[in-house]
Enzyme design. Structure first.
Site, short mmCIF file in Angstrom:
data_model
loop_
_atom_site.label_atom_id
_atom_site.label_comp_id
_atom_site.label_asym_id
_atom_site.label_seq_id
_atom_site.Cartn_x
_atom_site.Cartn_y
_atom_site.Cartn_z
N ALA A 136 -11.40 9.82 -25.68
CA ALA A 136 -11.26 11.34 -25.23
C ALA A 136 -12.53 11.56 -24.01
O ALA A 136 -12.87 12.57 -23.78
CB ALA A 136 -12.02 11.98 -26.47
N ASN A 215 -11.71 0.17 -31.32
CA ASN A 215 -11.11 1.34 -30.69
C ASN A 215 -11.60 1.34 -29.28
O ASN A 215 -12.57 0.84 -28.91
CB ASN A 215 -11.49 2.67 -31.26
CG ASN A 215 -11.38 2.70 -32.96
OD1 ASN A 215 -12.02 2.45 -33.64
ND2 ASN A 215 -10.18 2.81 -33.25
N GLY A 216 -10.47 1.84 -28.21
CA GLY A 216 -10.82 1.74 -26.87
C GLY A 216 -11.20 0.51 -26.43
O GLY A 216 -12.03 0.37 -25.34
N ASP A 244 -14.85 5.08 -40.92
CA ASP A 244 -14.47 6.40 -41.55
C ASP A 244 -12.82 6.20 -42.16
O ASP A 244 -12.39 7.03 -42.90
CB ASP A 244 -14.11 7.58 -40.57
CG ASP A 244 -13.52 7.50 -39.55
OD1 ASP A 244 -12.89 6.35 -39.24
OD2 ASP A 244 -13.08 8.61 -38.70
N ASP A 270 -20.22 8.09 -34.65
CA ASP A 270 -19.12 8.62 -33.50
C ASP A 270 -18.80 9.95 -33.77
O ASP A 270 -17.66 10.29 -33.22
CB ASP A 270 -18.01 7.63 -33.03
CG ASP A 270 -17.51 7.87 -31.54
OD1 ASP A 270 -18.23 8.44 -30.82
OD2 ASP A 270 -16.29 7.39 -31.39
N ALA A 305 -10.34 11.28 -31.27
CA ALA A 305 -11.64 12.13 -30.12
C ALA A 305 -12.67 11.92 -31.21
O ALA A 305 -13.21 13.17 -31.59
CB ALA A 305 -11.35 13.36 -29.98
ZN LIG Z 1 -16.05 6.39 -27.30
#
Ligand SMILES: [Zn+2]
Length: 380
Positions: A136, A215-216, A244, A270, A305
């Protein structure tokens, strides 16, 4: 002097049945099974766990770090205490550079002014990241690395930046990582397409955190183990994880645990502004984000996001997924964070001489009360 009486106290060494946590001047004086002769706060039916520390949180309850507002940070602090969080790093994201500077300046000013979870410092996530794994973070605000510019950020933050994300494949990354590490700022590796070697070099230079692992970042392939392969196998590296169950499959959490063990995992929320609020459209930095069934995605790319979770929920999920007892997951929400940030002499566990940052939970891990510096800041 006063004491909290509970059914169980979770200390790093052992779980103590029917214990008293004796508190003096906001600090833990002693943990004992013998009834002390002072005022007793009777929470006999509950378990005492250490106050949790969320090192990576953008927003909650309609407020965001990028609001660059002391009021927003105070509201975040209060909302976090309701979930058993007693310390946090308000986290910025990629935005106009002046806005980032303003946000970290305001974080430094808000420190010590909160009445819930304490602000430990700031976490700068972006703008020194890579478009390939942007999540995001808007590409147009991503920046090249220069030590001068990093110095500017440190100055404007009054030296309160605790963590900064860098994509190791960026030009000047090695110099930047060494510079920040010397300044006592922890470098996290994330939103990156770095390969295995680049990532291991970054860890060698001082970057010790993997940003929301899986992630990412460049994923794992057996001939190209990527950033993921490096952070999972390099023992020096702490790994953030958003548990989560949306960002990472339970199998991913199991893999992380097998690779890193309980002392190198840092659970993070996050979370963004929609945490604690109903589904709908929200703003995250410069982007519009749609939250459906509690899952936040950018309208532009459909990318996740941030989350709408909190550390307590992540704690429960991790116990469920790994099938291990509460005491083995507690380091992942408190003590590992404190050790990483080098504040484990004052927070992160229920031990003598540390701040009385304590959370009381029932058998189902629902919050009954949150204590910060020995005072109740939240009670059901
Ligand atoms: Zn991030």
């Amino acid at each position: 002097m006063k004491a909290i009486k509970v059914k169980k106290v979770y200390t790093p060494e052992q779980v103590i049945d029917i214990g008293y946590i004796v508190i003096e001047n906001g600090k833990i004086n002693n943990v004992t099974t013998k009834k002390p002769s002072c005022e007793i706060l009777d929470f006999s039916g509950y378990r005492a766990i250490p106050g949790m520390i969320d090192i990576h949180i953008h927003g909650i309850s309609g407020y965001d770090t990028m609001d660059a507002s002391i009021h927003s940070l105070k509201e975040m602090s209060t909302a976090l205490a309701r979930h058993g969080v007693t310390g946090f790093l308000p986290t910025t994201l990629t935005h106009d550079f002046d806005r980032i500077k303003m946000a970290i300046k305001i974080v430094s000013e808000a420190m010590g002014q909160t009445s819930g979870a304490e602000i430990i410092g700031s976490y700068v996530e972006g703008p020194y990241i890579t478009p390939e794994h942007r999540g995001a973070h808007p590409v147009k605000y991503m920046r090249d690395l220069s030590v001068d510019e990093l110095n500017e950020l440190i100055k404007v933050s009054n030296s309160t930046i605790k963590v900064m994300t860098i994509a190791p494949e960026k030009e000047n990354a090695a110099d930047a990582i060494q510079f920040l590490t010397e300044k006592g700022i922890h470098v996290s590796i994330g939103h990156t397409n770095a390969d295995y070697e680049q990532t291991n070099n970054a860890i060698e230079n001082g970057a010790k955190i993997s940003v929301h692992t899986f992630n990412g970042m460049r994923g794992f392939n057996h001939r190209d183990p990527g950033c993921l392969g490096a952070v999972l196998t390099n023992d020096e590296c702490f790994c953030e994880c958003i548990a989560d169950l949306q960002h990472v499959h339970p199998g991913g959490i199991k893999l992380l645990y097998q690779a890193k063990g309980k002392n190198r995992i840092i659970l993070i929320s996050d979370s963004m502004a929609a945490a604690d609020l109903p589904d709908g459209d929200y703003t995250l930095g410069t982007l519009t984000v749609k939250v459906e069934n509690k899952v936040a995605r950018t309208i532009e790319t459909g990318s996740l996001a941030g989350s709408t979770t909190n550390l307590l929920e992540c704690l429960k999920n991790t116990i469920e997924v790994l099938g291990i007892p509460l005491e083995d997951v507690l380091p992942m929400v408190a003590l590992n964070q404190a050790k990483l940030l080098k504040i484990d002499h004052e927070v992160g566990s229920i031990e003598s001489e540390k701040k009385a940052n304590i959370v009381l939970v029932d058998e189902n891990l629902n919050i009954q009360a949150t204590f910060i510096n020995g005072e109740i800041v939240y009670k059901v």
